[in-house]
Design a protein around this motif. Structure first.
Motif, PDB file in Angstrom:
ATOM      1  N   ALA A 129      13.069 -30.275  63.050  1.00 46.87           N
ATOM      2  CA  ALA A 129      11.608 -30.207  63.125  1.00 46.87           C
ATOM      3  C   ALA A 129      11.088 -28.871  62.616  1.00 46.87           C
ATOM      4  CB  ALA A 129      11.150 -30.441  64.560  1.00 46.87           C
ATOM      5  N   ALA A 130      11.833 -27.813  62.854  1.00 47.98           N
ATOM      6  CA  ALA A 130      11.426 -26.478  62.416  1.00 47.98           C
ATOM      7  C   ALA A 130      11.774 -26.209  60.960  1.00 47.98           C
ATOM      8  CB  ALA A 130      12.071 -25.422  63.307  1.00 47.98           C
ATOM      9  N   GLY A 131      12.459 -27.158  60.284  1.00 45.78           N
ATOM     10  CA  GLY A 131      12.733 -27.014  58.857  1.00 45.78           C
ATOM     11  C   GLY A 131      14.015 -26.306  58.514  1.00 45.78           C
ATOM     12  N   ASN A 132      15.006 -26.352  59.397  1.00 44.62           N
ATOM     13  CA  ASN A 132      16.266 -25.650  59.188  1.00 44.62           C
ATOM     14  C   ASN A 132      17.371 -26.586  58.721  1.00 44.62           C
ATOM     15  OD1 ASN A 132      15.564 -22.914  60.504  1.00 44.62           O
ATOM     16  ND2 ASN A 132      14.977 -24.407  62.065  1.00 44.62           N
ATOM     17  N   CYS A 133      18.443 -26.002  58.235  1.00 42.47           N
ATOM     18  CA  CYS A 133      19.710 -26.691  58.041  1.00 42.47           C
ATOM     19  C   CYS A 133      20.565 -26.457  59.292  1.00 42.47           C
ATOM     20  CB  CYS A 133      20.439 -26.161  56.807  1.00 42.47           C
ATOM     21  SG  CYS A 133      19.550 -26.417  55.250  1.00 42.47           S
ATOM     22  N   ALA A 134      21.599 -27.276  59.477  1.00 43.24           N
ATOM     23  CA  ALA A 134      22.385 -27.144  60.702  1.00 43.24           C
ATOM     24  C   ALA A 134      23.830 -27.534  60.488  1.00 43.24           C
ATOM     25  CB  ALA A 134      21.784 -27.998  61.819  1.00 43.24           C
ATOM     26  N   ILE A 135      24.711 -26.764  61.120  1.00 43.94           N
ATOM     27  CA  ILE A 135      26.120 -27.137  61.247  1.00 43.94           C
ATOM     28  C   ILE A 135      26.368 -27.415  62.722  1.00 43.94           C
ATOM     29  CG2 ILE A 135      28.515 -26.361  61.065  1.00 43.94           C
ATOM     30  CD1 ILE A 135      27.728 -24.713  58.642  1.00 43.94           C
ATOM     31  N   LEU A 136      26.954 -28.571  63.007  1.00 40.49           N
ATOM     32  CA  LEU A 136      27.201 -28.999  64.382  1.00 40.49           C
ATOM     33  C   LEU A 136      28.682 -28.885  64.709  1.00 40.49           C
ATOM     34  CD1 LEU A 136      24.392 -30.207  63.767  1.00 40.49           C
ATOM     35  CD2 LEU A 136      25.063 -32.234  65.060  1.00 40.49           C
ATOM     36  N   LYS A 137      28.972 -28.329  65.881  1.00 44.08           N
ATOM     37  CA  LYS A 137      30.337 -28.297  66.389  1.00 44.08           C
ATOM     38  C   LYS A 137      30.368 -29.052  67.726  1.00 44.08           C
ATOM     39  CE  LYS A 137      34.601 -27.310  67.416  1.00 44.08           C
ATOM     40  NZ  LYS A 137      34.664 -28.204  68.605  1.00 44.08           N
ATOM     41  N   PRO A 138      30.778 -30.345  67.704  1.00 42.91           N
ATOM     42  CA  PRO A 138      30.903 -31.093  68.957  1.00 42.91           C
ATOM     43  C   PRO A 138      32.145 -30.677  69.721  1.00 42.91           C
ATOM     44  CG  PRO A 138      31.515 -32.480  67.102  1.00 42.91           C
ATOM     45  CD  PRO A 138      31.090 -31.157  66.522  1.00 42.91           C
ATOM     46  N   SER A 139      32.171 -31.012  70.999  1.00 38.12           N
ATOM     47  CA  SER A 139      33.336 -30.667  71.820  1.00 38.12           C
ATOM     48  C   SER A 139      34.509 -31.580  71.510  1.00 38.12           C
ATOM     49  CB  SER A 139      32.985 -30.773  73.303  1.00 38.12           C
ATOM     50  OG  SER A 139      34.141 -30.581  74.096  1.00 38.12           O
ATOM     51  N   GLU A 140      35.661 -30.978  71.288  1.00 34.07           N
ATOM     52  CA  GLU A 140      36.880 -31.744  71.055  1.00 34.07           C
ATOM     53  C   GLU A 140      37.416 -32.365  72.347  1.00 34.07           C
ATOM     54  OE1 GLU A 140      38.224 -27.510  72.001  1.00 34.07           O
ATOM     55  OE2 GLU A 140      36.532 -28.518  70.985  1.00 34.07           O
ATOM     56  N   LEU A 141      36.877 -31.950  73.501  1.00 34.88           N
ATOM     57  CA  LEU A 141      37.340 -32.490  74.779  1.00 34.88           C
ATOM     58  C   LEU A 141      36.806 -33.897  75.052  1.00 34.88           C
ATOM     59  CD1 LEU A 141      37.084 -29.305  77.019  1.00 34.88           C
ATOM     60  CD2 LEU A 141      39.044 -30.175  75.742  1.00 34.88           C
ATOM     61  N   ALA A 142      35.832 -34.324  74.247  1.00 34.52           N
ATOM     62  CA  ALA A 142      35.322 -35.699  74.320  1.00 34.52           C
ATOM     63  C   ALA A 142      35.568 -36.335  72.948  1.00 34.52           C
ATOM     64  CB  ALA A 142      33.844 -35.706  74.681  1.00 34.52           C
ATOM     65  N   PHE A 157      22.326 -37.899  57.278  1.00 32.30           N
ATOM     66  CA  PHE A 157      22.032 -36.695  56.505  1.00 32.30           C
ATOM     67  C   PHE A 157      23.051 -36.410  55.409  1.00 32.30           C
ATOM     68  CE2 PHE A 157      20.788 -35.828  61.000  1.00 32.30           C
ATOM     69  CZ  PHE A 157      19.410 -35.841  60.829  1.00 32.30           C
ATOM     70  N   LYS A 158      22.583 -35.682  54.414  1.00 29.06           N
ATOM     71  CA  LYS A 158      23.481 -35.087  53.435  1.00 29.06           C
ATOM     72  C   LYS A 158      24.081 -33.820  54.050  1.00 29.06           C
ATOM     73  CE  LYS A 158      20.765 -36.694  49.455  1.00 29.06           C
ATOM     74  NZ  LYS A 158      19.985 -36.269  48.268  1.00 29.06           N
ATOM     75  N   PRO A 159      25.341 -33.502  53.725  1.00 24.03           N
ATOM     76  CA  PRO A 159      25.979 -32.341  54.366  1.00 24.03           C
ATOM     77  C   PRO A 159      25.309 -31.011  54.043  1.00 24.03           C
ATOM     78  CG  PRO A 159      27.366 -33.241  52.628  1.00 24.03           C
ATOM     79  CD  PRO A 159      26.266 -34.237  52.854  1.00 24.03           C
ATOM     80  N   GLU A 160      24.570 -30.952  52.943  1.00 24.24           N
ATOM     81  CA  GLU A 160      23.866 -29.697  52.654  1.00 24.24           C
ATOM     82  C   GLU A 160      22.677 -29.479  53.592  1.00 24.24           C
ATOM     83  OE1 GLU A 160      22.686 -32.515  49.171  1.00 24.24           O
ATOM     84  OE2 GLU A 160      24.416 -32.169  50.488  1.00 24.24           O
ATOM     85  N   LEU A 161      22.292 -30.519  54.346  1.00 21.34           N
ATOM     86  CA  LEU A 161      21.243 -30.368  55.352  1.00 21.34           C
ATOM     87  C   LEU A 161      21.841 -30.280  56.752  1.00 21.34           C
ATOM     88  CD1 LEU A 161      18.258 -30.305  56.205  1.00 21.34           C
ATOM     89  CD2 LEU A 161      18.325 -32.815  56.277  1.00 21.34           C
ATOM     90  N   VAL A 162      22.658 -31.262  57.124  1.00 25.73           N
ATOM     91  CA  VAL A 162      23.303 -31.274  58.429  1.00 25.73           C
ATOM     92  C   VAL A 162      24.750 -31.711  58.243  1.00 25.73           C
ATOM     93  CG1 VAL A 162      23.293 -32.161  60.788  1.00 25.73           C
ATOM     94  CG2 VAL A 162      21.129 -31.912  59.562  1.00 25.73           C
ATOM     95  N   ALA A 163      25.666 -30.938  58.795  1.00 25.39           N
ATOM     96  CA  ALA A 163      27.089 -31.244  58.681  1.00 25.39           C
ATOM     97  C   ALA A 163      27.767 -31.057  60.020  1.00 25.39           C
ATOM     98  CB  ALA A 163      27.753 -30.350  57.631  1.00 25.39           C
ATOM     99  N   VAL A 164      28.897 -31.741  60.200  1.00 21.70           N
ATOM    100  CA  VAL A 164      29.688 -31.647  61.428  1.00 21.70           C
ATOM    101  C   VAL A 164      31.031 -31.007  61.110  1.00 21.70           C
ATOM    102  CG1 VAL A 164      30.792 -32.933  63.294  1.00 21.70           C
ATOM    103  CG2 VAL A 164      28.578 -33.685  62.409  1.00 21.70           C
ATOM    104  N   VAL A 165      31.421 -30.048  61.928  1.00 26.42           N
ATOM    105  CA  VAL A 165      32.734 -29.412  61.817  1.00 26.42           C
ATOM    106  C   VAL A 165      33.479 -29.671  63.115  1.00 26.42           C
ATOM    107  CG1 VAL A 165      33.973 -27.238  61.599  1.00 26.42           C
ATOM    108  CG2 VAL A 165      31.929 -27.637  60.220  1.00 26.42           C
ATOM    109  N   THR A 166      34.694 -30.176  63.031  1.00 25.70           N
ATOM    110  CA  THR A 166      35.456 -30.516  64.229  1.00 25.70           C
ATOM    111  C   THR A 166      36.737 -29.695  64.311  1.00 25.70           C
ATOM    112  OG1 THR A 166      36.575 -32.327  63.070  1.00 25.70           O
ATOM    113  CG2 THR A 166      34.557 -32.873  64.251  1.00 25.70           C
ATOM    114  N   GLY A 167      37.370 -29.749  65.476  1.00 24.15           N
ATOM    115  CA  GLY A 167      38.618 -29.029  65.700  1.00 24.15           C
ATOM    116  C   GLY A 167      38.588 -28.293  67.018  1.00 24.15           C
ATOM    117  N   GLU A 168      39.678 -27.593  67.305  1.00 27.41           N
ATOM    118  CA  GLU A 168      39.764 -26.814  68.538  1.00 27.41           C
ATOM    119  C   GLU A 168      38.728 -25.688  68.519  1.00 27.41           C
ATOM    120  OE1 GLU A 168      41.807 -27.287  71.200  1.00 27.41           O
ATOM    121  OE2 GLU A 168      42.464 -29.177  70.282  1.00 27.41           O
TER     122      GLU A 168
END
Length: 456
Positions: A129-142, A157-168
């Protein structure tokens, strides 16, 4: 794509200005809503797989809230984005001043495991809503929810706008934070929150911390005990107590403590039956490590009701403890499970002193029919937010800012507060040229007296 590739792609995309228009932001929010809707059944299944959340609880706490947040934001975003004229000092006449609201840039959102979908996607709504890009790190425990988050975000979304990074987390997050983010939003524990601040400090990145603490619940002698008991047990057993704003302990006036506990025991039976282990509506601990920690608290007081455990099922029964010491771990650590100590008190001042032993709770709950009692706790205790004669539900009011104070966090979100959290307010003063007041220019001579008159 590597973390560096994602970061650079988002930097370029943000610099292009593509995220700034109102129409773009609203389109992205609508795409997010559609993606959640398309994957709704998968989200519910993932939450059941990770924590055995019942569909009603999972929808109410993890999906329905997001629909409300998106709809509210879409309805008000145009107004939130408008520049705001403000007054200007007389000595700078003829001038006008305006506050412009602009996106911060690249944001990093780090989610927890207890509400693994909602507590990651909710701040994303504000970031978009504020016009930003975002990288998301969800919890690996779920892990099941982590997988469905990847699908939802890739669908929307396209990854250049919002992307997810996973791992420990202990590996991935330090790698992410080698880069400078324009805002970091973390939900989790106090120890990890401190580490996030440390990693953000070299970059001077602003950080929102949504942490926890020991949230007290006070029941005085004028409370409606039966209703209080139901609402306390509901709040404590929601997500099996794995809620940052769950009532962590109860301070009950000594005149009503015994009756309150009997009502709470009845509420447990009413909600979950004779054996909550058989209830389809009662969740489980997230993993064995969490089970072991919460189960250890059962030895630190007298079990009034509950106390049954089954490690292979990660099951801990709703439990009420009495005769606990403020020096024991159960009263020093955030319980984050279905164990509820009940401690009697005599006066409001004594209760406030007890709370001060675990300062800055994220939430505080007061059950009373006395306006004076309500105000005493509201005014004399520093806490993030809370309820009078209820638990948890202040979180669901979009109009209320949500966040901690002191050890329980910093920053506010939900509704307009989410937009503000991810927005830079740029103040601009514009002065006309048709008049140029000479007062500010040297030589100053006897201008001090005139300056004091103007600035009175």
């Amino acid at each position: 794509m590597t973390i560096h590739d994602i970061y650079q792609a988002q930097r370029s995309y943000f610099a292009s200005g593509a995220t700034r228009p109102l129409s773009f932001r609203k389109t992205q929010l609508k795409e997010l809503r559609k993606a959640i809707k398309r994957h709704e059944n998968e989200i519910l299944a993932a939450l059941h797989a990770d924590m055995r959340k019942a569909p009603v609880e999972a929808y109410g706490s993890e999906i329905g809230l997001l629909y409300e947040e998106i709809d509210h934001t879409l309805a008000h975003l145009r107004q939130w984005m408008k520049p705001v004229p403000v007054s200007s000092p007389l000595m700078h006449y003829p001038s006008g001043s305006v506050i412009y609201r602009e996106p911060k840039g690249l944001t990093l959102l780090i989610g927890p495991w207890n509400y693994p979908f909602q507590l990651l996607i909710n701040p994303l709504i504000g970031a978009i809503a504020a016009g930003n890009c975002a990288i998301l790190k969800p919890s690996e425990l779920a892990p099941a929810t982590e997988a469905v988050i990847r699908k939802v975000i890739a669908d929307a979304f396209k990854p250049e706008l919002v992307a997810v990074v996973t791992g420990e987390g202990h590996v991935v997050i330090p790698g992410l934070m080698q880069h400078r983010f324009d805002h970091i939003f973390f939900t989790g524990s106090i120890p990890v929150g401190k580490k996030i601040l440390e990693m953000a400090a070299p970059h001077l990145s602003p950080v929102t911390l949504e942490l926890g603490g020991k949230s007290p619940c006070i029941v005085d002698e004028r409370a409606d005990l039966k209703t209080a008991a139901k609402r306390i047990i509901w709040g404590k057993c929601w997500n099996a107590g794995q809620t940052c704003i769950a009532p962590d302990y109860v301070l009950a006036h000594e005149k009503v403590a015994d009756r309150l506990m009997e009502h709470m025991k009845s509420a447990i039976h009413q909600f979950f039956g004779e054996n909550p282990a058989n209830s389809p509506d009662y969740p489980r601990m997230i993993n064995e490590k969490r089970f072991d920690q919460v189960a250890s608290y059962l030895q630190q007081g007298k079990v009034f009701t509950g106390g049954q455990t089954e490690r292979s099922d990660k099951y801990i029964a709703p439990t009420i403890l009495t005769d606990v010491s403020f020096e024991s771990p159960v009263m020093k650590e955030e319980i984050f499970g279905p164990v509820l100590p009940v401690i009697p008190y005599k006066t409001t001042a004594e209760a406030i002193g007890m709370i001060a032993q675990n300062p800055y709770p994220l939430a505080l709950y007061v059950f009373s029919s006395s306006r004076r009692t309500e105000q005493a706790f509201i005014e004399k205790v520093a806490f993030g937010g809370g309820c009078i004669n209820n638990t948890l539900v202040h979180f669901a009011n979009i109009e209320l800012p949500f966040g901690g104070v002191g050890y329980s966090g910093m920053g506010r979100y939900h509704g307009r507060n989410s937009f503000n959290e991810f927005t830079h307010e740029k103040g601009v003063l514009k002065t006309a040229t048709w008049l140029d007041v000479p007062m500010k220019y040297p030589p100053f001579n006897n201008k001090l007296k005139l300056l004091k008159m103007i600035q009175k």
